[in-house]
Enzyme design. Structure first.
Site, PDB file in Angstrom:
ATOM      1  N   THR A   2     -12.116 -16.359  16.939  1.00 48.51           N
ATOM      2  CA  THR A   2     -11.689 -15.781  18.211  1.00 48.51           C
ATOM      3  C   THR A   2     -12.353 -16.406  19.435  1.00 48.51           C
ATOM      4  OG1 THR A   2     -13.419 -14.169  17.917  1.00 48.51           O
ATOM      5  CG2 THR A   2     -11.232 -13.539  17.186  1.00 48.51           C
ATOM      6  N   ARG A  29     -11.943  -6.743  31.933  1.00 50.21           N
ATOM      7  CA  ARG A  29     -12.459  -8.071  32.260  1.00 50.21           C
ATOM      8  C   ARG A  29     -12.065  -9.065  31.168  1.00 50.21           C
ATOM      9  NH1 ARG A  29     -15.726 -11.266  35.153  1.00 50.21           N
ATOM     10  NH2 ARG A  29     -17.011 -12.777  34.036  1.00 50.21           N
ATOM     11  N   ILE A  30     -11.568 -10.216  31.597  1.00 44.39           N
ATOM     12  CA  ILE A  30     -11.235 -11.292  30.672  1.00 44.39           C
ATOM     13  C   ILE A  30     -12.413 -12.268  30.707  1.00 44.39           C
ATOM     14  CG2 ILE A  30      -9.602 -13.153  30.125  1.00 44.39           C
ATOM     15  CD1 ILE A  30      -8.389 -10.304  29.907  1.00 44.39           C
ATOM     16  N   ASN A  72     -12.940 -15.050  29.113  1.00 45.64           N
ATOM     17  CA  ASN A  72     -12.600 -16.470  29.108  1.00 45.64           C
ATOM     18  C   ASN A  72     -11.076 -16.582  28.956  1.00 45.64           C
ATOM     19  OD1 ASN A  72     -11.917 -19.095  28.167  1.00 45.64           O
ATOM     20  ND2 ASN A  72     -13.960 -19.382  27.301  1.00 45.64           N
ATOM     21  N   LYS A 111     -12.061  -4.665  27.486  1.00 44.06           N
ATOM     22  CA  LYS A 111     -11.268  -3.751  26.653  1.00 44.06           C
ATOM     23  C   LYS A 111     -11.019  -4.294  25.248  1.00 44.06           C
ATOM     24  CE  LYS A 111      -8.669  -0.924  29.917  1.00 44.06           C
ATOM     25  NZ  LYS A 111      -7.311  -0.605  30.414  1.00 44.06           N
ATOM     26  N   GLU A 138      -6.483  -7.457  18.929  1.00 49.62           N
ATOM     27  CA  GLU A 138      -5.364  -6.891  18.177  1.00 49.62           C
ATOM     28  C   GLU A 138      -4.194  -6.497  19.065  1.00 49.62           C
ATOM     29  OE1 GLU A 138      -7.337  -4.515  14.616  1.00 49.62           O
ATOM     30  OE2 GLU A 138      -8.670  -4.821  16.296  1.00 49.62           O
TER      31      GLU A 138
HETATM   32 MO1  MOS Z   1      -9.339  -5.732  12.564  1.00 46.69          MO
HETATM   33  S1  MOS Z   1      -7.812  -5.186  11.295  1.00 46.69           S
HETATM   34  O1  MOS Z   1      -9.882  -4.231  13.049  1.00 46.69           O
HETATM   35  O2  MOS Z   1     -10.394  -6.582  11.560  1.00 46.69           O
END
Ligand code: MOS
Length: 762
Positions: free
Chosen positions: A474, A651-652, A654, A724, A728
């Site tokens: 991520t 807030r983003i 990046n 936030k 997902e």
């Molecule tokens: Mo995510 S399904 O909460 O790893």
């Protein structure tokens, strides 16, 4: 700035490239099975060919004759392990079905033996020669299979405490001018991260090191220690990089303690690399769901009554459920809401987290139904959402900390060209292709959990951040480095981040999209502790009284200054302190976290705070997704040439990693609508397409254009980082947007996923 690195708007960090990009693309990043081991033995799993019954006996003679075989472990000679409770019941495990404990078989693909050999090839060859005689009983595979049992989720799952409801649904629905009742189905799906479910275990005396891709190194360490009956401090889990999580590595699976136990007995490092098809049954997955939605509205589109009933499949052993009514009951203004979630027990492996566990199936139902209602009302579906938008959730009457749902709809609609849509179904086409436009809302709870961090600053600005967080693809290293650089005022390239090691200060599970909010809040707090020490050294003498007043620091100067954005002269402060290194450790917890939070954090348990569980507020991130579908009127081939999403997530940190994350979510959302389903042979309760050739996933040609719009949003109520969470958010609602677009293209409403060309009837 480029599409990949969007220009930061207000309350966004810089779109710096990934800290670990070069390591990943050059193969220098080491995943669990890359870790060099000294003279390892190799393990290969033998899994059950029946779904229910028992093992009568094994014939191992043929297998033992394979050159290089060291041992074959079955329930008759397996190391004794203690049981662990289910993750959602306060334990560590993703399943309580513990293999190799007895001759009993609870699901197809259950581990029944482990072959240990000098090479992977020998172990695999011998595993294929293990003969098993079973006594099989007819299994129950899924919904409607004889022998399943059904009961309300409430009362059997510790995390599903209530079926949310308010007002009098029956009365309001009865009286509503416009009514809709519709049923929706979502299929079984499996997260297939690139990295296989590998585990290597190495003992040094009484100390165990586990190399395994995990979304929760503290959970795994404590869980394995519990199963082995040893002190958790003797166990270390290491995984600097994780090749994809998606929920599959959030909780402990039985394989880890089994491999650890065998390694101990053989006194030799053991490396297990299961196959892709074994991954379908030795870990968790997204279970199939069924829904019935009832909506009652007045002619103007105001919702008066909403009922959401959901049913989910779980194993005989465990009452796992995702219970997405916690979100769908609260998304729109509606005075009368009812809901019910049931669990159907079948002879299956226990399901578990898979990206946006509750929202993906439950918003498919609600956001499809909203579109159906808009059609009934002859109303634009965006307008229907606007009419029912709210700043207060209807169940508990709590205000959203911030809510940019309609701003997202407006931005995405503009970028998509929604105004060019002719609303009538089947009214747009291009040659042989019927064109459909569709949209849906997305939302995901903002969650945080206690986290610790250690930060070390040197006089020359070199900074080391240590936190047992997780890089599951991520950009976690990057945003944590950005946080420390920004807070300490040092250049980004001087910051080194260490994660993925349970010897580092504890961080929560990389799940529930909480990582950035939790880890960055902790790192910010610890950086402020450092600033405070440094400010103390140079203050108050360095400031005049007047200056102190101006910056409001006359009360507690160093604390205030540390929390402000005042630049710090690091070299001067170090000289004043007379030290070479300043290091601080700290433990952060979100507001409202329970009293046992820190104790739980160290023992690998998570106290998530946020979403609808906050005391006086409710916190969610929002977005709006628009898709174009094209359906060939002769072949019924379905294409999705465009996906556009606008998202607001506080807030983003990046914009580059945020965009990448959201883009991946949109693509997966499309995939969940059009491609992905694990097919079950109902006679045998067995997954049929348990490989990446038959389990369809999208390739580049399936997604020609994806546009991600990041909205500027500031939310001061959630956490110090103001984040936030985006992990997902984007794959929620996409499946509904696709079906809504298919309806627009064809006039056909499809309520069962996935949609394949054989389902199109135009
Ligand atoms: Mo995510 S399904 O909460 O790893």
């Amino acid at each position: 700035m480029t599409a990949a690195a969007p220009e930061p708007k207000t309350n966004m960090g810089q779109p710096v490239p990934r800290y670990d990009a070069a390591a990943k693309v050059t193969g220098r990043a080491t995943y669990a099975s890359d870790m060099p081991l000294d003279n390892p033995a190799h393990a290969f799993l033998v899994t059950s060919a029946i779904a229910r019954g028992r093992i009568d006996n094994f014939d191992l003679d043929d297998a033992k004759r394979v050159r290089g075989v060291i041992d074959i472990v079955t329930h008759e000679n397996a190391p004794k392990l203690k049981e662990s409770k289910l993750f959602s019941n306060g334990g560590y495990a993703g399943t309580t079905i513990q293999p190799l404990k007895s001759a009993d078989i609870a699901h197809d693909g259950q581990i029944i033996a482990v072959v240990i050999a000098e090479s992977y090839e020998a172990a695999r060859e011998a595993a294929n020669r293990v003969k098993v005689r079973y006594t099989a009983t007819t299994p129950s595979a899924t919904f409607d299979s004889p022998g399943t049992t059904t009961a309300a989720a409430k009362g059997q799952n510790a995390q599903f405490k209530e079926d949310p409801g308010v007002g009098d649904f029956a009365k309001a629905f009865g009286a509503a001018e416009v009514k809709l009742t519709a049923a929706y189905d979502t299929p079984t799906q499996h997260h297939n991260p690139m990295e296989l479910f590998s585990t290597s275990c190495v003992w040094m005396g009484d100390n165990l090191v586990i190399y395994e891709g995990s979304q929760f190194v503290y959970g795994l360490k404590n869980g394995v220690a519990e199963q082995l009956g040893i002190d958790a401090d003797k166990v270390r889990v290491v995984n600097p990089y994780v090749g994809g999580g998606f929920g599959s590595r959030g909780s402990m699976t039985p394989r880890t303690a089994i491999i650890a136990g065998i390694a101990k007995r053989l006194n030799r490092p053991i490396k297990l690399v299961p196959t892709r098809d074994q991954g379908f049954t030795i870990t968790t997955y997204r279970a199939e769901t069924r829904h019935e939605i009832k909506l009652g509205a007045n002619r103007d589109g105001k919702l008066l009554a909403l009922r959401h009933e959901g049913a989910e499949v779980s194993s005989r052993a465990d009452a796992y459920c995702v219970g997405g009514t916690k979100t769908t009951a609260r998304l729109y203004a509606c005075p009368n809401v009812a809901s019910l979630v049931s669990i159907v027990r079948a002879d299956r492996n226990t399901p578990g987290f898979m990206r946006s566990p509750p929202e993906v199936p439950y918003l498919f139902a609600l956001e499809s139904a909203m579109d159906e209602l808009a059609v009934k009302l002859n109303m634009d579906p965006i307008e229907l959402r606007r009419i029912n938008d709210t700043t207060v959730e209807p169940i508990g009457g709590k205000p959203y900390t911030s809510r940019s749902l309609m701003a997202c709809f407006d931005e995405a609609a503009k970028a998509f060209g929604w105004a060019q849509r002719s609303p009538q179904p089947k009214s747009m086409s291009d040659g042989d292709w019927l064109i459909g436009y569709g949209c849906a809302a997305t939302c995901y709870p903002t969650q945080m959990a206690p986290s610790a961090a250690r930060v070390r600053l040197q006089r020359d600005g070199r900074t080391r951040v240590e936190i047992a967080g997780h890089e599951i693809g991520t950009g976690a290293y990057t945003v944590i480095a950005q946080t420390a650089a920004e807070r300490l005022g040092v250049p980004l390239e001087k910051v080194a981040v260490f994660m993925g090691d349970s010897d580092l200060p504890p961080a929560p599970v990389a799940g529930g999209s909480n990582s950035t909010a939790s880890t960055c809040s902790a790192v910010m707090m610890v950086c402020d502790q450092i600033r405070q020490r440094l400010f103390k050294a140079v203050m108050p003498d360095s400031l005049t009284d007047k200056a102190k007043e101006t910056v409001g620091i006359s009360q507690a100067p160093a604390t205030q200054a540390a929390k402000s954005d005042r630049p710090l002269d690091i070299e001067k402060a170090f000289d004043a302190l007379g030290v070479g290194v300043v290091e601080e450790y700290g433990e952060w917890k979100p507001e409202g976290a329970p009293l046992d939070s820190f104790r739980a954090m160290h023992s690998g348990q998570v106290r998530l705070v946020g979403g609808h569980t906050m005391k006086d507020q409710i916190a969610y991130a929002f977005g709006a997704e628009f898709v174009e579908v094209r359906i060939n009127r002769f072949t019924h081939e379905i294409r999705c040439p465009r996906l556009v999403g606008a998202f607001a997530g506080g807030r983003i940190m990046n914009p580059r990693t945020a965009r990448s994350q959201l883009m991946g979510g949109l693509i997966w959302g499309m995939s969940s609508a059009l491609l992905e389903a694990t097919e079950i042979d109902e006679r045998n309760a067995r997954y049929v397409n348990d490989n990446l050739a038959d389990y369809l996933v999208p390739v580049n040609a399936d997604v020609p254009a994806v546009e991600v719009i990041l909205l500027s949003e500031q939310d001061d109520h959630i956490n110090p980082a103001g984040v936030k969470g985006l992990g997902e958010l984007a794959n929620v609602g996409t499946n509904a947007a696709i079906c809504n677009a298919i309806h627009h293209a064809t006039g056909q409403r499809i309520r069962k996923l996935p949609v394949r060309l054989e389902n199109i009837e135009v």
